[in-house]
Motif scaffolding. Structure first.
Motif, short mmCIF file in Angstrom:
data_model
loop_
_atom_site.label_atom_id
_atom_site.label_comp_id
_atom_site.label_asym_id
_atom_site.label_seq_id
_atom_site.Cartn_x
_atom_site.Cartn_y
_atom_site.Cartn_z
N ALA A 166 72.96 71.32 45.14
CA ALA A 166 74.18 71.18 44.34
C ALA A 166 73.87 70.87 42.88
CB ALA A 166 75.07 70.08 44.91
N ALA A 173 78.73 68.11 39.02
CA ALA A 173 77.44 68.79 38.92
C ALA A 173 77.22 69.27 37.50
CB ALA A 173 77.40 69.96 39.89
N ASN A 186 81.27 70.04 42.73
CA ASN A 186 80.83 71.34 42.23
C ASN A 186 81.91 72.41 42.17
OD1 ASN A 186 78.35 69.92 43.13
ND2 ASN A 186 77.36 71.83 42.55
N ALA A 191 73.92 68.10 41.54
CA ALA A 191 74.90 67.08 41.15
C ALA A 191 74.27 65.71 41.36
CB ALA A 191 76.16 67.20 42.00
N THR A 243 75.71 75.18 44.65
CA THR A 243 76.27 74.59 45.85
C THR A 243 75.14 74.17 46.77
OG1 THR A 243 77.80 74.91 47.71
CG2 THR A 243 76.49 76.82 47.05
#
Length: 421
Positions: free
Chosen positions: A82, A56, A239, A84, A117
């Motif tokens: 996230a 991430a 993450n 990511a 997250t």
């Protein structure tokens, strides 16, 4: 007996810290989703992050910040996305989030660390972030740890927090005087949990004064003995972040090298991390019990921890525990594939108080009673609460290690099958 005591307060138990958690509109559920941890003065900062090649933006951001500057004032964490696999725009979102918080707190942007997250591939909802940060800063207080711990969770069923206190001597005085030193922590994690590290976030605060290089070493070793020894499902995340701050506000002498004070502080730090790590494993998605695997007799501690991780992470072992089946063969097989040499004729396996194998030979045992032990663990009715204890000895070496996991239930598949839908 531990040279510290548990106290309330989480990450705001140490002196000089504030925290907050609010609902900013990042989660579709309307649950709290934006958290802040703030040190009133510059703090030494250390971090341990995921080893995944797919990371991430927050992970790369924090790594760069900590390489350039080993101090920080604030940690900003969003839950819900996230950030990511979001490319260059995800990186810009992370930068903007840090800059927005820095402006609101009136601190330099390079003293802000960020964490995220949620669902991989989803960018942070920046409109919600922009409108939420002023309210987040306004909510910050010296009693805000519980709110922060609530705002960082996703599929977790419970929040995870701990604070410990010890006393360190004040060497500048003639009398034997000491002052309290505190370490607090909060964490989140329930699924996608596996060593190196897991889908977990952990934030630790400390009010001791520690040299930067020493604090990083302590944090790294603590992570190896805690967060890198838990597993729920064998999946490592994009993450994972453990970020630890030490701001010196206890007014105890600076710790610049290993010695009695450093050892005590590191032991307490490790205890905080182990508590949070076990709480994550206990709250594994769909889990009904915590599994603790203790391995002894290995050539060294690293080997012992590796065997323990392999057993705790075995899907067959986890499934047997959920089925309340004392199938020690699965434990033996997992130990054997851990890539740690040992003589199988020295293998000993215990499940709770039941000795199932000794010196490589199977033993007669009360299977119904052993199964009942596993049932009772799921109900948390025996002395160790909800913990299934597995003890494995692989030889006569000095190495010892412990890992934590959970059973594997039908609900794990349901939770993850429905995760984005």
């Amino acid at each position: 007996m531990a040279d510290w005591q548990e106290i309330p307060g989480g990450v705001t138990a140490p002196k000089g810290y504030q925290a907050a958690g609010i609902t900013a509109g990042l989660k579709p559920s309307g649950a709290p989703d934006l958290a802040l941890i703030y040190s009133e003065v510059d703090a030494i900062a250390a971090g341990v992050f995921t080893t995944s090649q797919v990371r991430a933006a927050c992970v790369d951001y924090c790594r760069q910040r900590l390489q350039a500057k080993l101090s920080a004032r604030a940690i900003l964490c969003n839950a819900g996305q996230a950030n990511a696999g979001t490319g260059e725009q995800g990186w810009r979102d992370a930068l903007e989030s840090a800059e927005l918080l820095a402006q609101a707190l009136k601190i330099p942007a390079d003293t802000v660390l960020v964490a995220s997250t949620g669902v991989i591939g989803q960018r942070i909802k920046m409109d919600a972030m922009r409108s939420g940060i002023p309210a987040l800063v306004e909510a910050a207080s010296s009693t805000g740890s519980d709110q922060a711990s609530q705002a960082i969770i996703t599929t977790d069923l419970v929040t995870k927090a701990i604070a410990l206190e010890t006393h360190l001597p004040v060497r500048s005085t003639a009398a034997k005087e000491s002052r309290p030193v505190r370490i607090g922590g909060i964490a989140k994690g329930s699924g996608m949990i596996h060593p190196n590290m897991a889908t977990m976030l952990a934030f630790v605060t400390c009010d001791a004064s520690v040299a930067p290089h020493l604090w990083q070493q302590m944090v790294s070793r603590a992570a190896e003995r805690s967060f890198n020894q838990i597993t729920v499902d064998g999946d490592t995340s994009t993450n994972d972040s453990l970020i630890a701050l030490a701001n010196g506000q206890s007014r105890t002498p600076a710790i610049t090298e290993m010695g009695p004070e450093a050892e005590r502080l590191e032991a307490m730090l490790t205890a905080v991390c182990i508590h949070l790590a076990k709480a994550i494993a206990r709250d594994g998605e769909g889990a009904t019990c915590l599994v603790e695997v203790q391995v002894s007799g290995a050539p060294d501690d690293v080997s012992a921890r590796k065997v323990a991780r392999t057993i705790a992470g075995s899907s067959l072992v986890k499934s047997a525990i959920f089925g309340r089946d004392p199938n020690w063969g699965r434990i033996a097989a997992a130990a054997g594939r851990a890539d740690v040499p040992f003589d199988q004729d020295e293998l000993q396996i215990k499940l709770g108080d039941f000795l199932l194998m000794d010196r490589g030979q199977p033993l007669a045992f009360d299977r119904a009673a052993a199964s009942d032990y596993l049932k009772q663990a799921a109900q948390g009715v025996y002395l160790q609460g909800d913990t299934v204890a597995i003890a494995v000895k692989i030889g006569a070496g000095p190495g010892q290690g412990t890992a934590w996991g959970c059973d594997l239930s039908y609900d794990y598949v349901r939770i993850n099958a429905e995760y984005t839908t």
